[in-house]
Write an enzyme that holds these catalytic residues in place. Structure first.
Site, PDB file in Angstrom:
ATOM      1  N   PRO A  94      10.372  73.276  28.608  1.00 24.85           N
ATOM      2  CA  PRO A  94       9.745  73.794  29.655  1.00 24.85           C
ATOM      3  C   PRO A  94       8.451  74.279  29.382  1.00 24.85           C
ATOM      4  CG  PRO A  94      11.883  74.942  29.098  1.00 24.85           C
ATOM      5  CD  PRO A  94      11.672  74.067  28.210  1.00 24.85           C
ATOM      6  N   GLU A 121      17.431  76.708  23.902  1.00 26.61           N
ATOM      7  CA  GLU A 121      17.321  78.055  23.306  1.00 26.61           C
ATOM      8  C   GLU A 121      16.198  77.790  22.267  1.00 26.61           C
ATOM      9  OE1 GLU A 121      21.225  78.423  21.754  1.00 26.61           O
ATOM     10  OE2 GLU A 121      21.817  79.873  23.367  1.00 26.61           O
ATOM     11  N   ARG A 159      10.418  52.311  37.365  1.00 24.93           N
ATOM     12  CA  ARG A 159      10.154  51.909  38.448  1.00 24.93           C
ATOM     13  C   ARG A 159       8.559  51.051  38.375  1.00 24.93           C
ATOM     14  NH1 ARG A 159      12.714  53.874  42.831  1.00 24.93           N
ATOM     15  NH2 ARG A 159      10.766  53.650  44.017  1.00 24.93           N
ATOM     16  N   ASP A 174       4.017  53.067  48.953  1.00 27.93           N
ATOM     17  CA  ASP A 174       2.653  53.231  49.229  1.00 27.93           C
ATOM     18  C   ASP A 174       1.992  54.652  49.217  1.00 27.93           C
ATOM     19  OD1 ASP A 174       2.229  50.436  51.741  1.00 27.93           O
ATOM     20  OD2 ASP A 174       2.185  50.680  49.455  1.00 27.93           O
TER      21      ASP A 174
HETATM   22  N1  ADE Z   1      14.440  71.559  29.017  1.00 31.24           N
HETATM   23  C1  ADE Z   1      14.889  72.822  29.390  1.00 31.24           C
HETATM   24  N2  ADE Z   1      14.355  72.736  30.557  1.00 31.24           N
HETATM   25  C2  ADE Z   1      13.284  71.737  30.705  1.00 31.24           C
HETATM   26  C3  ADE Z   1      12.609  71.337  31.723  1.00 31.24           C
HETATM   27  N3  ADE Z   1      12.240  72.132  33.016  1.00 31.24           N
HETATM   28  N4  ADE Z   1      11.535  70.316  31.583  1.00 31.24           N
HETATM   29  C4  ADE Z   1      12.092  69.532  30.482  1.00 31.24           C
HETATM   30  N5  ADE Z   1      12.721  69.861  29.549  1.00 31.24           N
HETATM   31  C5  ADE Z   1      13.445  71.075  29.602  1.00 31.24           C
END
Ligand code: ADE
Length: 251
Positions: A94, A121, A159, A174
């Protein structure tokens, strides 16, 4: 050009279903994508195949050890017959840069991509410091690991490999390719529970249909994601329509 994907995870079984359906399956069968899912435990050094350990400094949770991850990536890059230079080594977390269609296009230009699925974690910081060349997040929310993020990125990039989508000019592509949301789609029946298909779609007038769809895509984007309009590729006619929307003169 085909893409080879390598995915490092402690849950290889999670990928079976999603990689055997739809476009990913089609791309694999056509030889346009190949995917190798690797169990990080296979690269652990001890007999318990340990991939995590307690954090220095204390606190709860476990941290993914660096050695199995480094060993795995180094083994993959030493495999014969696959690109080994300038291969993006992508840590999913994240904390990474946000994944968008633009990032998908950028990644799809590489013949090989390596993904490291961290557990939320934590992954030992040395992986970020010394091994990963990129760090990507699929959104501002927390998953318990990078597996679903890796699936999303594979799905979105596959894709874009030329030849994977049947019709490269497919209308479905598009709008988003131009930075807009999709226009509404309809199929039979013509009236469903009192809601009718817009007349223009039944008119057979192709130019009118194209114009209506474009305006609907603009309207949707204006209503739901005005932020996208700043980066979208718009024509003078598009601007004119948006101004009408602003003035409440268009529907
Ligand atoms: N691992 C935990 N949350 C994530 C996220 N939002 N994006 C990518 N990997 C993650």
């Amino acid at each position: 050009m085909a893409i080879h994907y390598d995915i490092l995870t402690i849950f290889p079984e999670a990928f079976q279903g999603i990689f055997s359906i739809g476009m990913v399956r089609k791309a694999r069968e056509a030889g346009l994508a190949s995917i190798a899912v690797h169990n990080l435990r296979d690269y652990a050094a001890d007999k318990h195949r340990t991939t995590d350990d307690t954090p220095y400094g204390g606190g709860g949770g476990m941290v993914m050890k660096p050695e199995p991850i480094f060993r795995a990536v180094e083994a993959l890059l030493a495999q014969p017959g696959l690109p080994a230079e300038n291969v993006p080594i992508i840590l999913l977390s994240p904390q990474g840069r946000l994944f968008t269609h633009e990032v998908a296009k950028e990644l799809a230009r590489h013949p090989r991509l390596i993904f490291i699925c961290g557990r939320y974690e934590g992954v030992d910081e040395r992986v970020r410091q010394l091994l990963a060349t990129d760090e990507i997040s699929i959104g501002d929310y927390v998953l318990s690991g990078g597996e679903i993020a890796a699936m999303a990125i594979v799905e979105a990039t596959v894709r874009l490999i030329p030849g994977v989508l049947g019709d490269p000019g497919a209308p479905f592509e598009d709008s988003l390719a131009e930075g807009l949301l999709e226009y509404p789609h309809y199929t039979r029946p013509r009236v469903f529970r009192g809601a009718a298909v817009p007349e223009v779609l039944l008119s057979g007038n192709h130019a009118e249909i194209v114009r209506w769809r474009r305006q609907q895509a603009l309207k949707r984007t204006w209503e739901r994601r005005p932020d996208l309009l700043k980066k979208a590729r718009l024509t003078p006619e598009d601007w004119e329509y948006l101004q009408k929307l602003e003035r409440g003169e268009a529907d």
